[in-house]
Design a protein around this motif. Sequence first.
Motif, short mmCIF file in Angstrom:
data_model
loop_
_atom_site.label_atom_id
_atom_site.label_comp_id
_atom_site.label_asym_id
_atom_site.label_seq_id
_atom_site.Cartn_x
_atom_site.Cartn_y
_atom_site.Cartn_z
N LYS A 76 16.04 12.37 8.85
CA LYS A 76 17.18 14.11 7.12
C LYS A 76 16.08 14.38 6.72
O LYS A 76 14.95 13.62 6.44
N LEU A 77 15.90 16.22 6.55
CA LEU A 77 15.11 17.01 6.25
C LEU A 77 14.98 16.99 4.88
O LEU A 77 15.90 16.69 4.21
N THR A 78 14.08 16.75 3.72
CA THR A 78 14.33 16.99 2.23
C THR A 78 13.43 19.03 1.96
O THR A 78 12.89 19.35 3.08
N LEU A 79 13.86 19.32 0.50
CA LEU A 79 13.62 20.42 0.41
C LEU A 79 11.73 20.30 0.78
O LEU A 79 11.23 21.53 0.92
N GLU A 80 11.29 19.03 0.22
CA GLU A 80 9.52 19.33 0.50
C GLU A 80 9.48 19.68 1.80
O GLU A 80 8.44 20.55 2.71
N ASP A 81 9.75 19.22 3.18
CA ASP A 81 9.82 19.82 4.45
C ASP A 81 9.16 21.29 4.48
O ASP A 81 8.87 21.86 5.73
N GLY A 82 10.20 22.02 3.79
CA GLY A 82 10.63 23.51 4.07
C GLY A 82 9.24 24.41 3.44
O GLY A 82 9.19 25.18 2.80
N HIS A 83 8.06 23.34 2.42
CA HIS A 83 7.18 23.83 1.72
C HIS A 83 5.90 24.41 2.98
O HIS A 83 5.35 23.49 3.51
N VAL A 84 6.09 25.42 3.02
CA VAL A 84 4.65 26.19 3.55
C VAL A 84 3.44 25.57 3.32
O VAL A 84 3.21 26.54 1.58
N HIS A 85 2.64 25.33 4.21
CA HIS A 85 1.01 25.28 3.71
C HIS A 85 0.43 26.11 4.68
O HIS A 85 0.49 26.18 5.88
N TRP A 86 -0.25 26.95 3.54
CA TRP A 86 -1.01 28.73 4.44
C TRP A 86 -1.56 28.28 5.41
O TRP A 86 -2.57 28.72 5.94
N ASP A 87 -2.79 26.77 5.11
CA ASP A 87 -4.06 26.06 6.08
C ASP A 87 -3.65 25.92 7.28
O ASP A 87 -4.48 25.94 8.21
N ASN A 88 -2.20 25.85 7.62
CA ASN A 88 -1.85 25.39 8.75
C ASN A 88 -2.27 26.94 9.80
O ASN A 88 -2.07 27.70 9.30
N PRO A 89 -2.38 26.29 11.13
CA PRO A 89 -1.88 27.32 12.13
C PRO A 89 -0.91 27.86 12.45
O PRO A 89 -0.33 27.80 12.03
N ALA A 90 -1.00 29.92 12.62
CA ALA A 90 -0.07 30.39 12.34
C ALA A 90 1.85 30.01 13.37
O ALA A 90 3.00 29.59 13.18
N LEU A 91 1.24 29.34 14.53
CA LEU A 91 2.65 28.44 15.27
C LEU A 91 3.33 27.68 14.86
O LEU A 91 4.28 27.69 14.37
N ALA A 92 2.28 26.81 14.15
CA ALA A 92 2.81 25.79 13.67
C ALA A 92 3.57 25.85 11.98
O ALA A 92 5.20 25.70 11.98
N ILE A 93 3.62 27.22 11.15
CA ILE A 93 3.93 27.29 10.29
C ILE A 93 5.05 28.19 10.47
O ILE A 93 6.63 28.18 10.34
N SER A 94 5.52 29.09 11.76
CA SER A 94 6.15 29.68 12.53
C SER A 94 7.39 29.09 13.20
O SER A 94 8.57 29.09 12.12
N ARG A 95 6.92 27.81 13.51
CA ARG A 95 7.65 26.62 14.30
C ARG A 95 8.86 25.66 13.24
O ARG A 95 9.60 25.79 13.21
N ARG A 96 8.10 25.76 11.78
CA ARG A 96 8.54 25.10 10.80
C ARG A 96 9.31 25.59 10.00
O ARG A 96 10.84 25.30 9.85
N ILE A 97 9.10 26.97 9.80
CA ILE A 97 10.02 28.23 9.17
C ILE A 97 11.67 28.05 9.95
O ILE A 97 12.39 27.78 9.71
N ARG A 98 11.78 27.75 11.46
CA ARG A 98 12.24 27.65 11.89
C ARG A 98 13.28 26.27 11.99
O ARG A 98 14.67 26.77 12.02
#
Length: 306
Positions: free
Chosen positions: A201-223
């Motif tokens: 199960k995802l927690t609130l922290e799983d939605g925290h964007v870390h900007w030093d990650n690659p853009a594609l990984a950030i986009s996938r996490r947000i979606r």
Amino acid sequence: MRVLFAGTPAVALPSLEALRAAGHQIVAVLTRPDAPLGRKRILTPSPVAARAAELGLPVIKANKVDAEAAAAIAAAAPDVAAIVAYGALVPESALRIPAHGWINLHFSLLPAWRGAAPVQHSVINGDEITGASTFLLEQGLDTGPVFGTLTESIRPTDTSAVLLERLSHSGAMLLVQTIDGLAAGALSGVPQQGEISLAPKLTLEDGHVHWDNPALAISRRIRGVTAEPGAWTMLGGQRFKLGPVQLRTDVMDLEPARLRVDGKAVLVGTGSHAIELVDVQPSGKKLMKATDWARGLANKEDVVFE
């Protein structure tokens, strides 16, 4: 067959409706108790409980299948139990009540993504194909023999909410086919084979964007965390929510987490190229277009997310 239906959220509703339409008798519905919703925290029935009440079906509300709930299930005398996102474990004693057991509709291609959030983890992981499985519930975590599967392509713009909505309808048909096959005595489970992955199960922290990650990984996490638990970053000491973003491979000179407003585009740097914000929700405000939010910023060039 006489079916006990176990489910709680809206994603379970297509399966409930499909089983009824197929002619199976829903002898009782098991769902989680009413929960407080909204700012006023009003106790509200689950979507499955509300629909069952409209249909005049007996409803068993329980946070877990304890002795009282098990007794109510036994009294309904189901031939089989169909379970879709009920939200709690079923003890072995209750698993033995229906002659054909408990048939779980799970939104992954088992044994991939066993656990509570298979669709979310599939999107975050960048899978191109996912699907749904029906399997016999047993004491292990999503370990039982599989009766049937279906596959579904993950589209580049899919959020977990959109993908789960599609799977809820195609999966409902798979569940009906499985129950029909068991009723006809023409179906047996096959042991799971392949690489195991887990989807807790995802927690609130799983939605925290870390900007030093690659853009594609950030986009996938947000979606993957849209709509729940939601994507966010920090700005000025407050949580700043983010909707799905667009990749901007043409912008490579923006440092991670720094904002740039370029014409009508609101850009943020990442560990690779930039992304473009589309919808945002500042703390205490409603969801709005990123361009509308950026228009009100006094010092755009000084904005750095955390």
